[in-house]
Motif scaffolding. Structure first.
Motif, PDB file in Angstrom:
ATOM      1  N   ARG A  31     101.096  59.037  19.855  1.00  0.00           N
ATOM      2  CA  ARG A  31     100.721  59.921  19.225  1.00  0.00           C
ATOM      3  C   ARG A  31     101.416  60.703  19.093  1.00  0.00           C
ATOM      4  NH1 ARG A  31      99.740  62.541  23.668  1.00  0.00           N
ATOM      5  NH2 ARG A  31      97.452  62.208  24.387  1.00  0.00           N
ATOM      6  N   ALA A  32     102.785  61.248  18.812  1.00  0.00           N
ATOM      7  CA  ALA A  32     103.691  61.506  18.132  1.00  0.00           C
ATOM      8  C   ALA A  32     103.714  60.020  16.599  1.00  0.00           C
ATOM      9  CB  ALA A  32     105.479  61.105  18.647  1.00  0.00           C
ATOM     10  N   LEU A  33     103.759  59.468  16.495  1.00  0.00           N
ATOM     11  CA  LEU A  33     104.010  58.935  15.554  1.00  0.00           C
ATOM     12  C   LEU A  33     102.425  58.753  14.980  1.00  0.00           C
ATOM     13  CD1 LEU A  33     105.450  56.242  14.518  1.00  0.00           C
ATOM     14  CD2 LEU A  33     104.493  54.727  15.177  1.00  0.00           C
ATOM     15  N   LEU A  34     101.847  58.500  15.140  1.00  0.00           N
ATOM     16  CA  LEU A  34     100.466  58.292  13.945  1.00  0.00           C
ATOM     17  C   LEU A  34     100.129  60.016  13.329  1.00  0.00           C
ATOM     18  CD1 LEU A  34      97.772  56.932  16.650  1.00  0.00           C
ATOM     19  CD2 LEU A  34      99.427  55.837  15.017  1.00  0.00           C
ATOM     20  N   HIS A  35     100.987  61.157  14.388  1.00  0.00           N
ATOM     21  CA  HIS A  35     100.929  62.295  13.614  1.00  0.00           C
ATOM     22  C   HIS A  35     102.134  62.515  12.984  1.00  0.00           C
ATOM     23  CE1 HIS A  35      98.242  64.822  15.574  1.00  0.00           C
ATOM     24  NE2 HIS A  35      98.467  64.790  17.016  1.00  0.00           N
ATOM     25  N   ARG A  36     103.320  61.499  12.571  1.00  0.00           N
ATOM     26  CA  ARG A  36     103.748  61.915  11.650  1.00  0.00           C
ATOM     27  C   ARG A  36     103.352  60.972  10.590  1.00  0.00           C
ATOM     28  NH1 ARG A  36     108.615  59.084  14.157  1.00  0.00           N
ATOM     29  NH2 ARG A  36     108.210  56.833  13.168  1.00  0.00           N
ATOM     30  N   LEU A  37     102.664  59.582  10.762  1.00  0.00           N
ATOM     31  CA  LEU A  37     102.296  58.862   9.533  1.00  0.00           C
ATOM     32  C   LEU A  37     100.887  59.806   8.695  1.00  0.00           C
ATOM     33  CD1 LEU A  37     102.112  55.755  11.729  1.00  0.00           C
ATOM     34  CD2 LEU A  37     103.825  55.875  10.066  1.00  0.00           C
ATOM     35  N   MET A  95      93.483  53.735  14.548  1.00  0.00           N
ATOM     36  CA  MET A  95      94.367  55.012  14.347  1.00  0.00           C
ATOM     37  C   MET A  95      94.066  55.627  13.350  1.00  0.00           C
ATOM     38  SD  MET A  95      97.796  51.716  14.970  1.00  0.00           S
ATOM     39  CE  MET A  95      98.049  51.137  16.615  1.00  0.00           C
ATOM     40  N   GLN A  96      93.279  55.274  12.275  1.00  0.00           N
ATOM     41  CA  GLN A  96      92.907  55.911  11.436  1.00  0.00           C
ATOM     42  C   GLN A  96      92.269  57.272  12.319  1.00  0.00           C
ATOM     43  OE1 GLN A  96      95.262  55.555   8.830  1.00  0.00           O
ATOM     44  NE2 GLN A  96      95.280  53.846   9.981  1.00  0.00           N
ATOM     45  N   ASN A  97      91.497  57.295  13.303  1.00  0.00           N
ATOM     46  CA  ASN A  97      90.493  58.183  13.489  1.00  0.00           C
ATOM     47  C   ASN A  97      90.752  59.350  14.212  1.00  0.00           C
ATOM     48  OD1 ASN A  97      88.845  56.669  12.648  1.00  0.00           O
ATOM     49  ND2 ASN A  97      88.520  55.150  14.356  1.00  0.00           N
ATOM     50  N   ARG A  98      90.126  60.325  14.412  1.00  0.00           N
ATOM     51  CA  ARG A  98      90.734  62.050  14.661  1.00  0.00           C
ATOM     52  C   ARG A  98      90.930  62.168  16.056  1.00  0.00           C
ATOM     53  NH1 ARG A  98      92.375  66.579  12.536  1.00  0.00           N
ATOM     54  NH2 ARG A  98      91.534  68.673  14.090  1.00  0.00           N
ATOM     55  N   LEU A 149      93.367  60.271  18.117  1.00  0.00           N
ATOM     56  CA  LEU A 149      95.173  61.507  18.063  1.00  0.00           C
ATOM     57  C   LEU A 149      95.000  62.296  19.220  1.00  0.00           C
ATOM     58  CD1 LEU A 149      95.601  62.449  13.260  1.00  0.00           C
ATOM     59  CD2 LEU A 149      96.946  60.323  15.529  1.00  0.00           C
ATOM     60  N   GLU A 150      93.640  62.714  19.268  1.00  0.00           N
ATOM     61  CA  GLU A 150      93.159  63.528  20.677  1.00  0.00           C
ATOM     62  C   GLU A 150      93.062  63.373  21.684  1.00  0.00           C
ATOM     63  OE1 GLU A 150      89.937  65.667  18.410  1.00  0.00           O
ATOM     64  OE2 GLU A 150      91.541  66.675  17.043  1.00  0.00           O
ATOM     65  N   ARG A 198      93.660  61.691  25.402  1.00  0.00           N
ATOM     66  CA  ARG A 198      94.965  61.677  26.074  1.00  0.00           C
ATOM     67  C   ARG A 198      95.112  60.271  26.778  1.00  0.00           C
ATOM     68  NH1 ARG A 198      92.505  63.372  32.156  1.00  0.00           N
ATOM     69  NH2 ARG A 198      92.247  65.704  31.209  1.00  0.00           N
ATOM     70  N   ASP A 199      94.350  59.122  26.290  1.00  0.00           N
ATOM     71  CA  ASP A 199      95.041  57.989  26.106  1.00  0.00           C
ATOM     72  C   ASP A 199      95.197  56.974  24.488  1.00  0.00           C
ATOM     73  OD1 ASP A 199      96.353  55.510  26.650  1.00  0.00           O
ATOM     74  OD2 ASP A 199      95.366  55.044  28.864  1.00  0.00           O
ATOM     75  N   PRO A 200      95.502  57.721  23.776  1.00  0.00           N
ATOM     76  CA  PRO A 200      95.567  56.501  22.508  1.00  0.00           C
ATOM     77  C   PRO A 200      95.284  55.233  23.005  1.00  0.00           C
ATOM     78  CG  PRO A 200      96.913  58.360  21.887  1.00  0.00           C
ATOM     79  CD  PRO A 200      97.078  58.092  23.300  1.00  0.00           C
ATOM     80  N   TRP A 201      96.058  54.582  23.262  1.00  0.00           N
ATOM     81  CA  TRP A 201      96.080  53.308  23.575  1.00  0.00           C
ATOM     82  C   TRP A 201      94.786  52.643  24.129  1.00  0.00           C
ATOM     83  CZ3 TRP A 201      97.988  50.320  20.612  1.00  0.00           C
ATOM     84  CH2 TRP A 201      99.422  49.983  20.142  1.00  0.00           C
ATOM     85  N   ALA A 202      94.236  53.536  25.135  1.00  0.00           N
ATOM     86  CA  ALA A 202      93.137  53.687  25.639  1.00  0.00           C
ATOM     87  C   ALA A 202      91.603  53.613  24.377  1.00  0.00           C
ATOM     88  CB  ALA A 202      92.249  54.347  26.783  1.00  0.00           C
ATOM     89  N   ILE A 203      92.108  54.340  23.433  1.00  0.00           N
ATOM     90  CA  ILE A 203      90.902  53.806  22.822  1.00  0.00           C
ATOM     91  C   ILE A 203      90.842  52.967  21.370  1.00  0.00           C
ATOM     92  CG2 ILE A 203      89.899  55.836  20.649  1.00  0.00           C
ATOM     93  CD1 ILE A 203      89.274  56.564  23.356  1.00  0.00           C
TER      94      ILE A 203
END
Length: 292
Positions: free
Chosen positions: A23-29, A76-79, A82-83, A85-90
């Motif tokens: 999540r932190a990396l995706l926010h930075r990107l 990974m581009q979807n909002r 980012l929001e 609880r488990d981004p990898w699951a999405i």
């Protein structure tokens, strides 16, 4: 003033293999602008990690690994990622769905967008004629057809019981059937009641086969008509025809009512030895000792 940070928290944020780190990396990107994915040194490592993570899933659906990586990049581009609880699951769920429809699209020879539509994905994959050892015409039901002769075509229930365009009206056919039974020693009242009851059941059932099965089990009607089981069965087969498919195109399969409607006369029916013998032997003999 000196501030201290928890080393474990910092490491989890830098480690994109965890939910928090990703999540932190995706926010930075996302906040880094259009060239962030190109210039960020960790982005390449992230894609290589995704390639290794989804390689088995891509192989399962007979796809190239980087097709799964492309699906992960889109997710990974979807909002919502980012929001989550488990981004990898999405991301994993999105990659799995994309792989499924990518495989279906390749099988159906269509686009992935079309394969996602239920009315398209319901079809089976196309097959070449050479894919099977057996010829297509030997097993596919679409090729199991035969030409019907005009005399083999059975009129529908409306034609059988009331069409003015038929070669003989249903009323005339019923009267001739009654006359045939009377000539073979059937009591007149029994013959008339039986034929009229069969015609009524035929009108309700719509087909001779359905009417035959319904009447064969109609014990109440047989008792009201005062007919033995043997006579009732023989009468049904004579009037409606033998329901077995092997007799469908024969005189025995058509039955007396249909044969009369198709143009046969009472004189022709009297020349049918098998029919005459069956009805004559089954003629009810109203004797007190006869078994019902």
């Amino acid at each position: 003033m000196t501030t201290t940070t928890n080393p474990s928290t910092e490491s989890s944020r830098d480690d994109f293999t965890t939910g928090e780190g990703l999540r932190a990396l995706l926010h930075r990107l996302h906040t880094g602008g259009e060239d962030a994915w190109v210039n960020d040194p960790v982005a390449r490592d992230l894609m290589e990690f995704a390639a290794e993570k989804y390689k088995a899933l891509a192989r399962k659906h007979r796809l190239d690994t980087w097709e799964a990586v492309a699906a992960a990049f889109d997710a990974m581009q979807n909002r919502s990622t980012l929001e989550a609880r488990d981004p990898w699951a999405i991301i994993t769920h999105a990659v799995r769905i994309t792989c499924i429809y990518e495989e279906r699209a390749q099988g159906l020879l269509c686009s992935v967008h079309q394969a996602r539509r239920s009315h398209v994905s319901a079809f089976h994959d196309p097959e070449r004629f050479s894919d099977r050892d057996t010829a297509l015409s030997d097993y596919h039901p679409a090729f199991h057809v035969s030409d019907d002769l005009p005399s083999d075509i059975e009129p529908n229930s409306h034609d059988l019981l009331g069409s003015a365009q038929a070669c003989m009206s249903a009323t005339s056919a019923a009267e001739d059937a009654i006359a045939l039974l009377c000539l073979l020693d059937w009591p007149t009242d029994t013959a008339r009641a039986s034929v009229e009851h069969v015609c009524g059941a035929l009108t309700k059932a719509g087909t001779r086969q359905s009417a035959y099965e319904a009447l064969r089990r109609d014990r109440h009607a047989r008792v009201l008509l005062d007919l033995p089981r043997r006579a009732w069965t023989a009468l049904l087969r004579a009037l409606l025809g033998n329901p077995h498919p092997a007799y469908a195109a024969t005189s025995a399969g058509r039955g007396v009512l249909l044969r009369l409607l198709l143009g046969e006369t009472l004189e022709l029916l009297l020349r049918d030895d098998d029919l005459i013998l069956a009805l004559a032997v089954a003629a009810p003999r109203h004797r007190g000792g006869e078994q019902r």
